[in-house]
Design a protein around this motif. Structure first.
Motif, short mmCIF file in Angstrom:
data_model
loop_
_atom_site.label_atom_id
_atom_site.label_comp_id
_atom_site.label_asym_id
_atom_site.label_seq_id
_atom_site.Cartn_x
_atom_site.Cartn_y
_atom_site.Cartn_z
N VAL A 191 0.99 -1.23 0.07
CA VAL A 191 -0.01 -0.10 0.01
C VAL A 191 0.98 1.23 -0.12
O VAL A 191 1.77 1.42 0.97
CB VAL A 191 -0.94 0.07 1.37
N LEU A 192 0.60 2.17 -0.95
CA LEU A 192 1.27 3.48 -1.00
C LEU A 192 0.45 4.37 -0.52
O LEU A 192 -0.70 4.43 -0.76
CB LEU A 192 1.68 3.73 -2.51
N ARG A 193 0.80 4.86 0.65
CA ARG A 193 0.19 6.24 1.37
C ARG A 193 0.73 7.49 1.24
O ARG A 193 1.86 7.64 1.64
CB ARG A 193 0.04 5.77 2.77
N VAL A 194 0.08 8.40 0.64
CA VAL A 194 0.60 9.91 0.69
C VAL A 194 0.35 10.52 2.01
O VAL A 194 -0.72 10.65 2.62
CB VAL A 194 -0.16 10.68 -0.54
N LYS A 195 1.57 10.96 2.42
CA LYS A 195 1.33 11.69 3.66
C LYS A 195 1.40 13.38 3.46
O LYS A 195 0.77 13.84 4.31
CB LYS A 195 2.81 11.50 4.58
N GLN A 196 2.42 13.71 2.70
CA GLN A 196 2.18 15.26 2.36
C GLN A 196 2.45 15.52 1.05
O GLN A 196 2.77 14.48 0.33
CB GLN A 196 3.38 15.90 3.20
N GLY A 197 1.61 16.58 0.49
CA GLY A 197 1.97 16.85 -0.99
C GLY A 197 0.96 16.09 -1.78
O GLY A 197 0.17 15.34 -1.16
N TYR A 220 5.72 10.09 1.33
CA TYR A 220 4.95 9.02 1.04
C TYR A 220 5.30 7.80 2.27
O TYR A 220 6.54 7.79 2.55
CB TYR A 220 4.50 8.56 -0.18
N SER A 221 4.69 6.86 2.31
CA SER A 221 5.14 5.62 2.90
C SER A 221 4.78 4.42 2.11
O SER A 221 3.77 4.44 0.95
CB SER A 221 4.48 5.26 4.42
N TRP A 222 5.20 3.30 2.01
CA TRP A 222 5.35 2.05 1.30
C TRP A 222 5.26 0.96 2.35
O TRP A 222 6.06 0.63 2.71
CB TRP A 222 6.28 2.17 0.29
N ASP A 223 3.87 0.25 2.59
CA ASP A 223 3.82 -0.58 3.54
C ASP A 223 3.23 -1.77 3.02
O ASP A 223 2.43 -1.88 1.92
CB ASP A 223 2.71 -0.11 4.72
N PRO A 224 3.44 -3.11 3.75
CA PRO A 224 2.61 -4.17 3.23
C PRO A 224 1.27 -4.28 3.35
O PRO A 224 0.83 -3.51 4.25
CB PRO A 224 3.45 -5.43 4.26
N ALA A 225 0.54 -4.86 2.44
CA ALA A 225 -0.65 -4.70 2.34
C ALA A 225 -1.12 -5.67 3.72
O ALA A 225 -0.52 -6.56 4.02
CB ALA A 225 -1.18 -5.42 1.51
N ALA A 226 -2.38 -5.38 4.47
CA ALA A 226 -2.85 -5.97 5.25
C ALA A 226 -3.69 -7.32 5.02
O ALA A 226 -4.18 -7.40 3.88
CB ALA A 226 -3.83 -5.14 6.41
#
Length: 106
Positions: free
Chosen positions: A49-55, A100-106
């Protein structure tokens, strides 16, 4: 453990062996930064999962036999599920860059 293979030399060269003070603060907090005008290619090793934190980020996923490629723009708080083996190209949408963060999918 990262779940992506980065094909962008500047991010791929970032290693834990570097001095911690040389690593941007957002990276040390579990997020990555993409500079204005920078584009990178990420390929998921496993569902992620790619999550946008800022911008905001502009994303172009590779087309597959099941789905055509479609450009996306994600804003802070939005996310994108990336299937194992899928590649995306990402660029900061404006002149401010993004985090952004790049995390394993749940």
């Amino acid at each position: 453990m990262s779940t992506a293979v980065c094909t962008n030399e500047s991010l791929a060269s970032l290693s834990s062996a570097r001095n911690a003070s040389a690593v941007p603060p957002a990276v040390r907090r579990g997020a990555w930064q993409i500079a204005p005008g920078e584009a990178m290619s990420l390929k998921a090793r496993s569902a992620s999962v790619l999550r946008v934190k800022q911008g905001r980020v502009w994303i172009t996923p590779d087309a597959t036999s099941a789905m055509a490629s479609e450009d996306l723009v994600l804003a802070p708080g939005e996310s994108l599920n990336v299937a194992a083996g899928q590649r995306i190209v990402m660029e900061a949408w404006d002149g401010y860059g993004a985090t952004y963060s790049w995390d394993p999918a749940a």
